[in-house]
Design an enzyme around this catalytic site. Structure first.
Site, PDB file in Angstrom:
ATOM      1  N   LYS A 132       0.695  -1.101  -0.067  1.00  0.00           N
ATOM      2  CA  LYS A 132      -0.076  -0.069  -0.187  1.00  0.00           C
ATOM      3  C   LYS A 132       0.694   1.320  -0.026  1.00  0.00           C
ATOM      4  CE  LYS A 132      -3.103   3.167   0.696  1.00  0.00           C
ATOM      5  NZ  LYS A 132      -4.185   3.278  -0.144  1.00  0.00           N
ATOM      6  N   CYS A 144      -3.331  11.125   1.574  1.00  0.00           N
ATOM      7  CA  CYS A 144      -2.887   9.668   1.209  1.00  0.00           C
ATOM      8  C   CYS A 144      -1.245   9.699   0.464  1.00  0.00           C
ATOM      9  CB  CYS A 144      -3.510   9.017   0.327  1.00  0.00           C
ATOM     10  SG  CYS A 144      -5.324   8.940   0.646  1.00  0.00           S
TER      11      CYS A 144
HETATM   12  N1  SAJ Z   1      -1.605  14.722  -8.955  1.00  0.00           N
HETATM   13  C1  SAJ Z   1      -0.711  15.603  -9.661  1.00  0.00           C
HETATM   14  N2  SAJ Z   1      -0.288  15.220 -11.010  1.00  0.00           N
HETATM   15  C2  SAJ Z   1      -0.861  14.117 -11.617  1.00  0.00           C
HETATM   16  C3  SAJ Z   1      -1.580  13.104 -10.502  1.00  0.00           C
HETATM   17  C4  SAJ Z   1      -1.975  13.516  -9.219  1.00  0.00           C
HETATM   18  O1  SAJ Z   1      -0.157  16.705  -9.278  1.00  0.00           O
HETATM   19  O2  SAJ Z   1      -0.308  13.586 -12.571  1.00  0.00           O
HETATM   20  C5  SAJ Z   1      -1.933  15.319  -7.724  1.00  0.00           C
HETATM   21  C6  SAJ Z   1      -3.433  15.577  -7.560  1.00  0.00           C
HETATM   22  O3  SAJ Z   1      -3.507  17.066  -8.128  1.00  0.00           O
HETATM   23  C7  SAJ Z   1      -3.514  15.713  -5.961  1.00  0.00           C
HETATM   24  C8  SAJ Z   1      -2.539  14.660  -5.504  1.00  0.00           C
HETATM   25  O4  SAJ Z   1      -1.647  14.452  -6.604  1.00  0.00           O
HETATM   26  O5  SAJ Z   1      -3.114  16.865  -5.258  1.00  0.00           O
HETATM   27  C9  SAJ Z   1      -3.205  13.096  -5.185  1.00  0.00           C
HETATM   28  O6  SAJ Z   1      -4.185  12.667  -6.254  1.00  0.00           O
HETATM   29  P1  SAJ Z   1      -4.472  11.471  -6.839  1.00  0.00           P
HETATM   30  O7  SAJ Z   1      -5.485  11.466  -7.675  1.00  0.00           O
HETATM   31  O8  SAJ Z   1      -3.084  10.891  -7.492  1.00  0.00           O
HETATM   32  O9  SAJ Z   1      -4.547  10.510  -5.710  1.00  0.00           O
HETATM   33  P2  SAJ Z   1      -5.385  10.465  -4.265  1.00  0.00           P
HETATM   34  O10 SAJ Z   1      -4.676  10.798  -3.086  1.00  0.00           O
HETATM   35  O11 SAJ Z   1      -6.891  10.869  -4.370  1.00  0.00           O
HETATM   36  O12 SAJ Z   1      -5.816   8.843  -3.995  1.00  0.00           O
HETATM   37  C10 SAJ Z   1      -4.681   8.034  -3.927  1.00  0.00           C
HETATM   38  C11 SAJ Z   1      -4.584   6.808  -4.961  1.00  0.00           C
HETATM   39  N3  SAJ Z   1      -3.458   6.064  -4.923  1.00  0.00           N
HETATM   40  C12 SAJ Z   1      -2.848   5.724  -6.277  1.00  0.00           C
HETATM   41  O13 SAJ Z   1      -3.399   6.179  -7.513  1.00  0.00           O
HETATM   42  C13 SAJ Z   1      -1.509   5.146  -6.372  1.00  0.00           C
HETATM   43  C14 SAJ Z   1      -5.678   5.824  -4.400  1.00  0.00           C
HETATM   44  O14 SAJ Z   1      -5.775   4.624  -5.310  1.00  0.00           O
HETATM   45  C15 SAJ Z   1      -5.434   5.424  -3.208  1.00  0.00           C
HETATM   46  O15 SAJ Z   1      -6.338   4.740  -2.400  1.00  0.00           O
HETATM   47  C16 SAJ Z   1      -5.569   6.658  -2.128  1.00  0.00           C
HETATM   48  O16 SAJ Z   1      -4.400   7.534  -2.711  1.00  0.00           O
HETATM   49  C17 SAJ Z   1      -5.376   6.341  -0.858  1.00  0.00           C
HETATM   50  O17 SAJ Z   1      -6.394   6.284  -0.074  1.00  0.00           O
HETATM   51  O18 SAJ Z   1      -4.289   5.959  -0.274  1.00  0.00           O
END
Ligand code: SAJ
Length: 424
Positions: free
Chosen positions: A217, A271
């Site tokens: 995880k 997360c």
């Molecule tokens: N972000 C970027 N650039 C990107 C992708 C995301 O700047 O290319 C930023 C987003 O804007 C945001 C942050 O990253 O601020 C996180 O967003 P996210 O959509 O990547 O992830 P979370 O936090 O909403 O959810 C993540 C997910 N993990 C992965 O994709 C590996 C989800 O599957 C997990 O269950 C969740 O964390 C968790 O609960 O741990």
């Protein structure tokens, strides 16, 4: 005597972003569910068939589950066949190590109602070794029962670690469709947990041990954090070299083995900006790349703020009739990612608040997913998109769908700070 039959009655401890949807999905599959939460308001809201958090489809799922009589909430645990623990595991601000007080409290809270044959599953994102610690807390509280760390497959109580991996905004769908990692303290613990999750999981339930499941995880979220840090670092390099980072990434991603993520104003949410620290605090000497990625992403809001300051400086030089006090800055988006209303740990919110605190003139904010009261609570002034277009400096912080399709003809591109690359 131990039970290995399919669990009929389960209890979900912690009714937040993971526990509440999980409880509702179990209840919709004919399982009797008791949700337990320390917060009296949360319990009352849920028992009225309403919800206290925003998540797509969750309101309907909870309303249905409660009205069907399969789901109710309480502040007090009751006996059940299985207990799922989904409580927060924040990090300690001083050294970034995990604060396990909520896991410990949950374990101590359910201990009095445990009976032979029960399964206890930890779902909270946790540092390696947490499930074993939880097993010890349970064993200390119930010396009359046997536990897998001492009695292996013969134990009265079964314990597993099954991390949630669902994406906020798509939680209900991903709960069902994603593969599930099942880390059992013994093969029997794993088998019982697989049986439980197969009630509704359509993805594969893959068995491993608890420590590997915990690390998996953390690894998934660290993988994403490191990749976003790479994109964010590229954006800073490209700015220095006068290049468009989005064009650059688009071109590089045409290579069959390159898939760079997107830069932004920083990494938000509860997360990805937290979990990598659990690896760093377990192995500080070894986790060099993971630590640096966190530092790169955490530094991005400061870099954006500097960019806004230099853009205002350029605007004032080009418009000598203006002063900082009568220049308006508009910030677009406050949520931590597009098309949600979640402001927790949001770099966009952090930047907007920093601009409001620093700038002598007016600062206005456009956020289609929140209301006036919420903006006021954050000491920010919410305006319509049209009104914000009259500002002098425009700062795009979140790539909400509304912003992607908006007409931006009235903005001068010289005074746009676009952290998401949708208006450049
Ligand atoms: N972000 C970027 N650039 C990107 C992708 C995301 O700047 O290319 C930023 C987003 O804007 C945001 C942050 O990253 O601020 C996180 O967003 P996210 O959509 O990547 O992830 P979370 O936090 O909403 O959810 C993540 C997910 N993990 C992965 O994709 C590996 C989800 O599957 C997990 O269950 C969740 O964390 C968790 O609960 O741990």
């Amino acid at each position: 005597m131990t039970k290995t039959r399919m669990n009929q009655k389960i209890s979900v401890i912690g009714l937040g972003y993971i526990g509440l949807p999980t409880a509702a999905v179990f209840a919709s599959h004919d399982v009797q569910v008791l949700g337990v939460d320390v917060n009296a308001d949360t319990v009352e809201t849920i028992n009225q068939g309403r919800i206290h958090i925003a998540e797509h489809g969750l309101d309907q799922a909870v309303a249905l589950a409660v009205s069907s009589g399969k789901f109710r909430a309480s502040q007090t645990p009751e006996p059940a066949d299985a207990f799922l623990i989904a409580v927060p595991t924040p990090f300690q601000p001083d050294d970034h190590s995990a604060d396990l007080k909520y896991v410990k409290a949950a374990a101590q809270n359910i201990a009095p109602v445990l009976a032979p044959g029960n399964l206890i599953v930890l779902e909270s994102t946790s540092p390696v070794g947490t499930t074993e610690r939880m097993a010890e807390w349970l064993a200390e509280a119930r010396p009359d029962l046997s536990f897998p760390q001492h009695n292996g497959v013969q134990s009265d109580i079964r314990i597993a670690y099954c991390p949630e991996r669902v994406l906020p905004g798509k939680i209900i769908a991903e709960l069902v469709s994603n593969d599930r990692l099942i880390g059992g303290m013994t093969p029997l613990c794993a088998q019982q947990a697989v049986q439980l999750y197969e009630t509704f999981v359509k993805g594969a339930c893959i068995v491993t041990d608890t420590r590997t499941a915990e690390m998996a995880k953390l690894t998934e979220n660290s993988f994403r954090d490191v990749n976003i840090a790479f994109a964010n670092e590229l954006s800073v390099i490209c700015d220095k070299l006068g290049m468009n980072v989005w064009e650059l990434i688009g071109l590089a991603n045409r290579h069959p083995r390159v898939n760079i993520l997107q830069p932004g104003p920083g990494v938000g949410g509860h997360c990805i900006a937290v979990d990598p620290w659990f690896i760093v605090s377990s192995a500080p000497e070894q986790a060099r790349l993971i630590r640096t990625a966190r530092e790169v992403n955490d530094d991005k809001p400061r870099w954006v703020l500097d960019k806004i300051k230099s853009t205002l400086g350029a605007f004032l030089v080009a418009n000598p009739d203006k002063t900082a006090a009568n220049a308006t800055i508009a910030c677009y988006g406050l949520a931590f990612k597009p098309d949600i209303d979640d402001l927790r740990e949001s770099p966009a919110l952090e930047i907007a608040q920093a601009v409001a605190a620093w700038h002598a003139g007016q600062v206005v904010v456009v956020e289609p997913n929140i209301d006036q009261a919420t903006a006021k609570d954050k000491a920010l002034t919410l305006v319509s998109f049209d009104r914000a277009q009259q500002a002098d400096i425009h700062v795009l912080l979140v790539d909400h769908s509304d912003f992607k399709t908006a007409n931006t003809d009235r903005m001068s591109s010289d005074y746009v700070v676009d952290t998401r690359g949708i208006w450049l």
